[in-house]
Design a protein around this motif. Structure first.
Motif, PDB file in Angstrom:
ATOM      1  N   GLY A   5       2.601 -10.977  -4.245  1.00 15.12           N
ATOM      2  CA  GLY A   5       1.260 -10.468  -4.435  1.00 15.12           C
ATOM      3  C   GLY A   5       0.441  -9.629  -3.202  1.00 15.12           C
ATOM      4  O   GLY A   5       0.829 -10.300  -2.041  1.00 15.12           O
ATOM      5  N   LYS A   6      -0.051  -8.726  -3.378  1.00 14.10           N
ATOM      6  CA  LYS A   6      -0.646  -7.646  -2.287  1.00 14.10           C
ATOM      7  C   LYS A   6      -1.800  -8.600  -1.830  1.00 14.10           C
ATOM      8  O   LYS A   6      -2.485  -8.995  -2.798  1.00 14.10           O
ATOM      9  N   THR A   7      -2.220  -8.259  -0.688  1.00 14.64           N
ATOM     10  CA  THR A   7      -3.307  -8.939  -0.230  1.00 14.64           C
ATOM     11  C   THR A   7      -4.754  -8.509  -0.552  1.00 14.64           C
ATOM     12  O   THR A   7      -5.742  -9.283  -0.564  1.00 14.64           O
ATOM     13  N   THR A   8      -4.515  -7.353  -1.319  1.00 12.70           N
ATOM     14  CA  THR A   8      -5.878  -6.781  -1.893  1.00 12.70           C
ATOM     15  C   THR A   8      -6.405  -7.533  -3.233  1.00 12.70           C
ATOM     16  O   THR A   8      -7.432  -7.220  -3.542  1.00 12.70           O
ATOM     17  N   SER A   9      -5.326  -8.119  -3.761  1.00 11.02           N
ATOM     18  CA  SER A   9      -5.752  -8.721  -5.219  1.00 11.02           C
ATOM     19  C   SER A   9      -6.514 -10.269  -4.710  1.00 11.02           C
ATOM     20  O   SER A   9      -6.273 -11.040  -4.013  1.00 11.02           O
ATOM     21  N   ILE A  10      -7.769 -10.161  -5.465  1.00 13.27           N
ATOM     22  CA  ILE A  10      -8.596 -11.192  -5.505  1.00 13.27           C
ATOM     23  C   ILE A  10      -7.971 -12.615  -5.809  1.00 13.27           C
ATOM     24  O   ILE A  10      -8.112 -13.623  -5.219  1.00 13.27           O
ATOM     25  N   ASN A  11      -6.911 -12.501  -6.983  1.00  7.18           N
ATOM     26  CA  ASN A  11      -6.244 -13.744  -7.042  1.00  7.18           C
ATOM     27  C   ASN A  11      -5.151 -14.234  -6.088  1.00  7.18           C
ATOM     28  O   ASN A  11      -5.018 -15.275  -5.930  1.00  7.18           O
ATOM     29  N   GLU A  29       5.186 -11.198   0.003  1.00  8.07           N
ATOM     30  CA  GLU A  29       5.638  -9.897  -0.376  1.00  8.07           C
ATOM     31  C   GLU A  29       4.840  -9.419  -1.378  1.00  8.07           C
ATOM     32  O   GLU A  29       4.384  -9.856  -2.388  1.00  8.07           O
ATOM     33  N   ASP A  30       4.832  -8.150  -1.470  1.00  7.66           N
ATOM     34  CA  ASP A  30       4.337  -7.382  -2.514  1.00  7.66           C
ATOM     35  C   ASP A  30       5.197  -7.476  -3.955  1.00  7.66           C
ATOM     36  O   ASP A  30       6.510  -7.615  -3.751  1.00  7.66           O
ATOM     37  N   TRP A  31       4.519  -7.250  -4.848  1.00  3.41           N
ATOM     38  CA  TRP A  31       5.281  -7.374  -6.214  1.00  3.41           C
ATOM     39  C   TRP A  31       6.156  -6.225  -6.381  1.00  3.41           C
ATOM     40  O   TRP A  31       5.569  -4.974  -6.054  1.00  3.41           O
ATOM     41  N   ASN A  32       7.186  -6.305  -7.027  1.00  2.00           N
ATOM     42  CA  ASN A  32       8.365  -5.202  -7.357  1.00  2.00           C
ATOM     43  C   ASN A  32       8.839  -5.540  -8.627  1.00  2.00           C
ATOM     44  O   ASN A  32       8.815  -6.763  -9.008  1.00  2.00           O
ATOM     45  N   GLU A  33       9.641  -4.659  -9.084  1.00  2.00           N
ATOM     46  CA  GLU A  33      10.252  -4.806 -10.271  1.00  2.00           C
ATOM     47  C   GLU A  33      11.431  -6.191 -10.473  1.00  2.00           C
ATOM     48  O   GLU A  33      11.887  -6.564 -11.307  1.00  2.00           O
ATOM     49  N   SER A  34      11.726  -6.421  -9.075  1.00  2.00           N
ATOM     50  CA  SER A  34      12.967  -7.607  -8.931  1.00  2.00           C
ATOM     51  C   SER A  34      12.076  -8.893  -9.085  1.00  2.00           C
ATOM     52  O   SER A  34      12.903  -9.809  -9.275  1.00  2.00           O
ATOM     53  N   VAL A  44       0.258 -11.012 -10.586  1.00  2.00           N
ATOM     54  CA  VAL A  44       0.258 -11.825  -9.098  1.00  2.00           C
ATOM     55  C   VAL A  44      -1.080 -12.668  -9.163  1.00  2.00           C
ATOM     56  O   VAL A  44      -1.932 -12.393  -9.913  1.00  2.00           O
ATOM     57  N   PRO A  45      -0.897 -13.807  -8.603  1.00  2.00           N
ATOM     58  CA  PRO A  45       0.177 -14.181  -7.593  1.00  2.00           C
ATOM     59  C   PRO A  45       1.236 -14.876  -8.313  1.00  2.00           C
ATOM     60  O   PRO A  45       0.970 -15.669  -9.498  1.00  2.00           O
TER      61      PRO A  45
END
Length: 197
Positions: A5-11, A29-34, A44-45
């Motif tokens: 999940g990206k670090t800008t997500s509050i969760n 790592e950031d979320w992606n389709e994989s 996420v997360p």
């Protein structure tokens, strides 16, 4: 251990701050389709811990605290229940209160531009933070008492979001003092009061 999940997500930041408090190392790592097979909600997360997959931010925070025998989640049943009560309140009542106003005022969502609903959302958000104000007046320190707990991680990020959203807010001195108290913690400075709403 991997956090997705990206670090800008509050969760995601809830989990990252928990890791900071527990001094845990991880890969992120950031979320992606994989990653789609890891969470049917495509949200996420997501935590992957030696093959164990877990989603829902508050649950991940509880899991990490339990696994690492942390004081962030008390051992006694009543103390633990009190922490979990405030965590659940954050994820259900408080999050629901701010959603429309936040989407309008911070995310500039075209679907959230009804002035009456924005006004009602701000009022409801402020009312819920008022509940926290009363609780902090009772405890004088953290959400459930003198000790910092997981409840403060999830609510600290919510308070940060409330403080950073451009809107009128009541003067809540106990919430303001709490916000400053949290700022003494390196994990909050990195993942909470870091300019990300």
């Amino acid at each position: 251990m991997k956090i997705i999940g990206k670090t800008t997500s509050i969760n995601v930041r809830k989990v990252l701050w928990t890791c900071a408090e527990l001094d845990l190392s991880y890969d992120r790592e950031d979320w992606n389709e994989s990653h789609a097979s890891l969470n049917p909600n495509a949200m996420v997360p997501v935590l992957v811990d030696d093959g164990f997959v877990l989603w829902e931010s508050n649950t991940i925070c509880r899991y990490l605290s339990n696994k690492h025998a942390s004081s962030l989640l008390p051992d006694d049943a009543q103390g633990r229940a009190r922490v979990e009560q405030w965590m659940d309140w954050q994820s259900t009542e408080l999050n629901t209160a701010w959603r429309y106003a936040f989407m309008a005022l911070v995310r500039n969502s075209p679907a959230h531009q009804d002035p009456a609903q924005i006004e009602a959302g701000i009022a409801n958000w402020n009312r819920h933070i008022g509940i926290l104000e009363v609780q902090l007046a009772k405890t004088g320190a953290y959400v459930t008492g003198e000790e910092f707990t997981l409840a403060d991680i999830v609510l600290g990020l919510s308070v940060n979001r409330w403080m950073m959203t451009p809107m009128a807010r009541p003067d809540y001195p106990n919430v303001a003092a709490y916000y400053d108290r949290l700022n003494e913690r390196p994990g909050f400075r990195e993942f909470g009061r870091n300019g990300v709403a």
